[in-house]
Design a protein around this motif. Sequence first.
Motif, PDB file in Angstrom:
ATOM      1  N   VAL A 149      21.852 -51.192  31.783  1.00  0.00           N
ATOM      2  CA  VAL A 149      22.631 -50.137  31.130  1.00  0.00           C
ATOM      3  C   VAL A 149      23.573 -50.838  30.144  1.00  0.00           C
ATOM      4  N   ALA A 150      23.123 -50.906  28.905  1.00  0.00           N
ATOM      5  CA  ALA A 150      23.868 -51.670  27.896  1.00  0.00           C
ATOM      6  C   ALA A 150      25.238 -51.070  27.605  1.00  0.00           C
ATOM      7  N   ALA A 151      25.371 -49.774  27.857  1.00  0.00           N
ATOM      8  CA  ALA A 151      26.660 -49.121  27.569  1.00  0.00           C
ATOM      9  C   ALA A 151      27.773 -49.618  28.486  1.00  0.00           C
ATOM     10  N   TRP A 152      27.388 -50.194  29.621  1.00  0.00           N
ATOM     11  CA  TRP A 152      28.419 -50.800  30.482  1.00  0.00           C
ATOM     12  C   TRP A 152      28.720 -52.187  29.929  1.00  0.00           C
ATOM     13  N   ASN A 153      29.765 -52.281  29.175  1.00  0.00           N
ATOM     14  CA  ASN A 153      30.122 -53.534  28.508  1.00  0.00           C
ATOM     15  C   ASN A 153      31.640 -53.706  28.629  1.00  0.00           C
ATOM     16  N   PRO A 154      32.186 -54.826  28.196  1.00  0.00           N
ATOM     17  CA  PRO A 154      33.627 -55.048  28.384  1.00  0.00           C
ATOM     18  C   PRO A 154      34.508 -53.964  27.767  1.00  0.00           C
ATOM     19  N   ALA A 155      34.087 -53.406  26.644  1.00  0.00           N
ATOM     20  CA  ALA A 155      34.907 -52.369  26.003  1.00  0.00           C
ATOM     21  C   ALA A 155      34.947 -51.106  26.860  1.00  0.00           C
ATOM     22  N   ASP A 159      28.728 -43.797  44.102  1.00  0.00           N
ATOM     23  CA  ASP A 159      29.432 -45.003  44.556  1.00  0.00           C
ATOM     24  C   ASP A 159      29.566 -46.072  43.478  1.00  0.00           C
ATOM     25  N   LEU A 160      29.234 -45.714  42.252  1.00  0.00           N
ATOM     26  CA  LEU A 160      29.375 -46.682  41.160  1.00  0.00           C
ATOM     27  C   LEU A 160      30.771 -47.305  41.098  1.00  0.00           C
ATOM     28  N   PRO A 161      31.861 -46.507  41.226  1.00  0.00           N
ATOM     29  CA  PRO A 161      33.196 -47.127  41.049  1.00  0.00           C
ATOM     30  C   PRO A 161      33.531 -48.171  42.103  1.00  0.00           C
ATOM     31  N   VAL A 162      32.824 -48.139  43.224  1.00  0.00           N
ATOM     32  CA  VAL A 162      33.132 -49.070  44.320  1.00  0.00           C
ATOM     33  C   VAL A 162      32.602 -50.471  44.027  1.00  0.00           C
ATOM     34  N   TRP A 163      31.525 -50.555  43.227  1.00  0.00           N
ATOM     35  CA  TRP A 163      30.802 -51.832  43.112  1.00  0.00           C
ATOM     36  C   TRP A 163      30.822 -52.422  41.709  1.00  0.00           C
ATOM     37  N   LEU A 164      31.770 -52.053  40.894  1.00  0.00           N
ATOM     38  CA  LEU A 164      31.792 -52.512  39.498  1.00  0.00           C
ATOM     39  C   LEU A 164      31.686 -54.030  39.390  1.00  0.00           C
ATOM     40  N   ASP A 165      30.862 -54.459  38.445  1.00  0.00           N
ATOM     41  CA  ASP A 165      30.740 -55.893  38.147  1.00  0.00           C
ATOM     42  C   ASP A 165      30.318 -56.024  36.693  1.00  0.00           C
ATOM     43  N   GLU A 166      29.920 -57.221  36.291  1.00  0.00           N
ATOM     44  CA  GLU A 166      29.699 -57.445  34.864  1.00  0.00           C
ATOM     45  C   GLU A 166      28.524 -56.675  34.271  1.00  0.00           C
ATOM     46  N   GLU A 167      27.426 -56.616  34.992  1.00  0.00           N
ATOM     47  CA  GLU A 167      26.226 -55.964  34.453  1.00  0.00           C
ATOM     48  C   GLU A 167      25.846 -54.784  35.345  1.00  0.00           C
TER      49      GLU A 167
END
Lengths: 165, 64
Positions: free
Chosen positions: A88-94, A52-60
Amino acid sequence: VIAYKFLRAGAVGPFSGFAWPVPADGRQGAWVDAAGRPRACERGVHACARADLPVWLDEELWVVELGGSIVNARTKLVAERGRLVRRVAAWNPALAAAFAAVCAERARGFAPEYGDDAERLVVEGAPATTAYVAAHAAARAFGSPAGAVAERAWQADWLATALAL
Amino acid sequence: VIPGELTCRDLVELSTDYLEAELAPDDRTRVEEHLVICAECARYVGQMVRTVELIGGLRGWSPA
């Protein structure tokens, strides 16, 4: 149980406004106790499974450890207590932008009429909405909501691979 | 619309109950799923929250 939690900048809950105790000095964050049996959206620590990760995307994005009784509620896991294990540092704006771009491309592939909207959302920096559009485009292409379910599963796999979860 | 999903119109109808914690857990989850993907509805609910906070702040205030 290990699960995932998207938070706003500064480890703040997007709906509760709760400022989570973050890991420090090599130790995990302090346990947050809900004081009672968990009940979805009312009491408990809310997190989600990989699917369900794609459902709850946010900044961090944080890895969380859940404890006590745990309730499955639609796209959420609700636990008696939880603590932040690591960000999870890999989740960043890029990476968020790369994910959005992939979703826009897939949306256009599924249903070309969705393509322009999806690409606009990429430019606007709205990965969660772009992913949602791709899921709808898949449902349209397959003529069934099952298409959206399959697309959400693909998105979750993409994220898990890119984030090494 | 995919079954189980809310439209923006649904969200407006549910927003008061959402803010008053009167929704069933499944409906509340659907509201929050929608808020993640819809900036307009998120803004709308945010404005409602601020309004409620302001009104709360005015309690006890009386004109001089």
